[in-house]
Write a protein that holds these residues in place. Structure first.
Motif, PDB file in Angstrom:
ATOM      1  N   TYR A   1       6.815  16.305 -17.744  1.00 14.90           N
ATOM      2  CA  TYR A   1       7.617  17.057 -18.715  1.00 14.90           C
ATOM      3  C   TYR A   1       7.279  18.547 -18.643  1.00 14.90           C
ATOM      4  O   TYR A   1       8.180  19.398 -18.609  1.00 14.90           O
ATOM      5  CB  TYR A   1       7.360  16.525 -20.127  1.00 14.90           C
ATOM      6  CG  TYR A   1       8.062  17.314 -21.208  1.00 14.90           C
ATOM      7  CD1 TYR A   1       9.388  17.034 -21.541  1.00 14.90           C
ATOM      8  CD2 TYR A   1       7.412  18.355 -21.866  1.00 14.90           C
ATOM      9  CE1 TYR A   1      10.036  17.771 -22.519  1.00 14.90           C
ATOM     10  CE2 TYR A   1       8.063  19.092 -22.842  1.00 14.90           C
ATOM     11  CZ  TYR A   1       9.372  18.795 -23.170  1.00 14.90           C
ATOM     12  OH  TYR A   1      10.010  19.542 -24.132  1.00 14.90           O
ATOM     13  N   TRP A   2       5.984  18.856 -18.624  1.00 15.14           N
ATOM     14  CA  TRP A   2       5.591  20.267 -18.651  1.00 15.14           C
ATOM     15  C   TRP A   2       6.008  20.998 -17.379  1.00 15.14           C
ATOM     16  O   TRP A   2       6.475  22.144 -17.433  1.00 15.14           O
ATOM     17  CB  TRP A   2       4.092  20.389 -18.849  1.00 15.14           C
ATOM     18  CG  TRP A   2       3.696  21.776 -19.214  1.00 15.14           C
ATOM     19  CD1 TRP A   2       3.101  22.709 -18.409  1.00 15.14           C
ATOM     20  CD2 TRP A   2       3.904  22.419 -20.481  1.00 15.14           C
ATOM     21  NE1 TRP A   2       2.928  23.886 -19.090  1.00 15.14           N
ATOM     22  CE2 TRP A   2       3.407  23.739 -20.360  1.00 15.14           C
ATOM     23  CE3 TRP A   2       4.454  22.002 -21.700  1.00 15.14           C
ATOM     24  CZ2 TRP A   2       3.444  24.646 -21.424  1.00 15.14           C
ATOM     25  CZ3 TRP A   2       4.495  22.903 -22.752  1.00 15.14           C
ATOM     26  CH2 TRP A   2       3.996  24.205 -22.615  1.00 15.14           C
TER      27      TRP A   2
ATOM     28  N   HIS B   1      12.018  23.334 -26.114  1.00 12.00           N
ATOM     29  CA  HIS B   1      11.341  22.418 -25.195  1.00 12.00           C
ATOM     30  C   HIS B   1       9.856  22.780 -25.054  1.00 12.00           C
ATOM     31  O   HIS B   1       8.997  21.889 -25.012  1.00 12.00           O
ATOM     32  CB  HIS B   1      12.006  22.455 -23.814  1.00 12.00           C
ATOM     33  CG  HIS B   1      13.246  21.626 -23.719  1.00 12.00           C
ATOM     34  ND1 HIS B   1      14.415  21.968 -24.363  1.00 12.00           N
ATOM     35  CD2 HIS B   1      13.492  20.453 -23.072  1.00 12.00           C
ATOM     36  CE1 HIS B   1      15.342  21.053 -24.094  1.00 12.00           C
ATOM     37  NE2 HIS B   1      14.806  20.125 -23.325  1.00 12.00           N
TER      38      HIS B   1
ATOM     39  N   TYR C   1       3.451  17.806 -27.976  1.00 12.57           N
ATOM     40  CA  TYR C   1       3.265  16.596 -27.158  1.00 12.57           C
ATOM     41  C   TYR C   1       1.911  16.619 -26.441  1.00 12.57           C
ATOM     42  O   TYR C   1       1.128  15.660 -26.490  1.00 12.57           O
ATOM     43  CB  TYR C   1       4.420  16.508 -26.163  1.00 12.57           C
ATOM     44  CG  TYR C   1       4.427  15.322 -25.241  1.00 12.57           C
ATOM     45  CD1 TYR C   1       3.862  14.107 -25.606  1.00 12.57           C
ATOM     46  CD2 TYR C   1       5.021  15.414 -23.973  1.00 12.57           C
ATOM     47  CE1 TYR C   1       3.884  13.019 -24.739  1.00 12.57           C
ATOM     48  CE2 TYR C   1       5.050  14.334 -23.117  1.00 12.57           C
ATOM     49  CZ  TYR C   1       4.478  13.141 -23.497  1.00 12.57           C
ATOM     50  OH  TYR C   1       4.495  12.063 -22.652  1.00 12.57           O
TER      51      TYR C   1
ATOM     52  N   GLY D   1       6.783  20.571 -26.178  1.00 16.21           N
ATOM     53  CA  GLY D   1       5.761  20.265 -25.184  1.00 16.21           C
ATOM     54  C   GLY D   1       4.367  20.586 -25.681  1.00 16.21           C
ATOM     55  O   GLY D   1       3.406  19.842 -25.404  1.00 16.21           O
TER      56      GLY D   1
END
Length: 224
Positions: free
Chosen positions: A206-207, A171, A178, A175
């Protein structure tokens, strides 16, 4: 204050007209709504992982390794417990601060500072992944820990550790990519032409989620 009554066309023709007009039931952008749904599903997955870990930890009869000893870092001739993990945690907490500032400057349409802070956040995330790779290498090469075996005690330790931290590391890596893409678009003026910096806020959601999950992993896996 008077409101004009809504004029709705009856029948299937009216339904078709509403759907084709892209009606919005709630004042929430689709991108943000979809990110919240994704994060909710991810919450279920991490909850299952951590619950399984707690079940294994409490039910196994084999000796469970002491995290303070396993994850100690040898510095200056002494083993300092959880030093690397503490640094990793501070790096992620700091990245949450830089991401929050990036969103703030995004609201202000400050393209340069938004991009700089997002790149800084991605750099901190990359540092975290690098330290996690070092941690994995130390356990696999030096300590001989495997997903199916563990010379220091319970075999489930290796499988739990690599599954939970590996999934979280994926993840963080995603990230970093992203955030780098979004920051590049910010710098190019893409969102100025689009008229909204909403994507920066979505990336921030998200972060912050990734950082929050690490707090639970840190508490359950390294401090217990």
């Amino acid at each position: 204050m008077s409101h004009e009554p809504a004029t709705l066309e009856p029948g299937f023709k009216g339904v078709t007209a509403d759907w084709s007009a892209d009606k919005q039931a709630f004042p929430v952008p689709w991108g943000k709504a979809m990110m919240w749904i994704f994060l909710l599903s991810d919450t279920f997955i991490f909850t299952c992982f951590l619950t399984s870990y707690m079940n294994v930890r409490m039910s196994t009869t084999a000796t469970w390794p002491n995290p303070s000893e396993v994850f100690a870092l040898h510095v200056g001739g002494q083993d300092i417990p959880l030093l690397l993990i503490a640094i990793m945690t501070m790096v992620l907490i700091t990245s949450s601060g830089t991401m929050a500032m990036a969103v703030n400057f995004g609201y202000r349409r400050d393209r340069k500072r938004t991009a700089q802070l997002m790149f800084a956040t991605a750099a901190l995330g990359l540092c975290f992944v690098g330290m996690q790779a070092f941690e994995w290498t130390k356990l696999i090469v030096d300590e001989g820990v495997r997903p199916w075996a563990n010379p220091m005690g319970a075999a489930q330790f290796g499988s739990s550790f690599f599954m939970i931290t590996g999934f979280h590391g994926m993840h963080v890596t995603g990230g970093v990519i992203y955030l780098s893409v979004v920051a590049s678009r910010v710098l190019s003026g893409f969102y100025d032409r689009k008229g909204t910096y909403e994507t920066v806020e979505i990336a921030g959601l998200y972060w912050h989620f990734v950082d929050l999950v690490w707090v639970f992993i840190f508490a359950f896996f390294y401090l217990w």
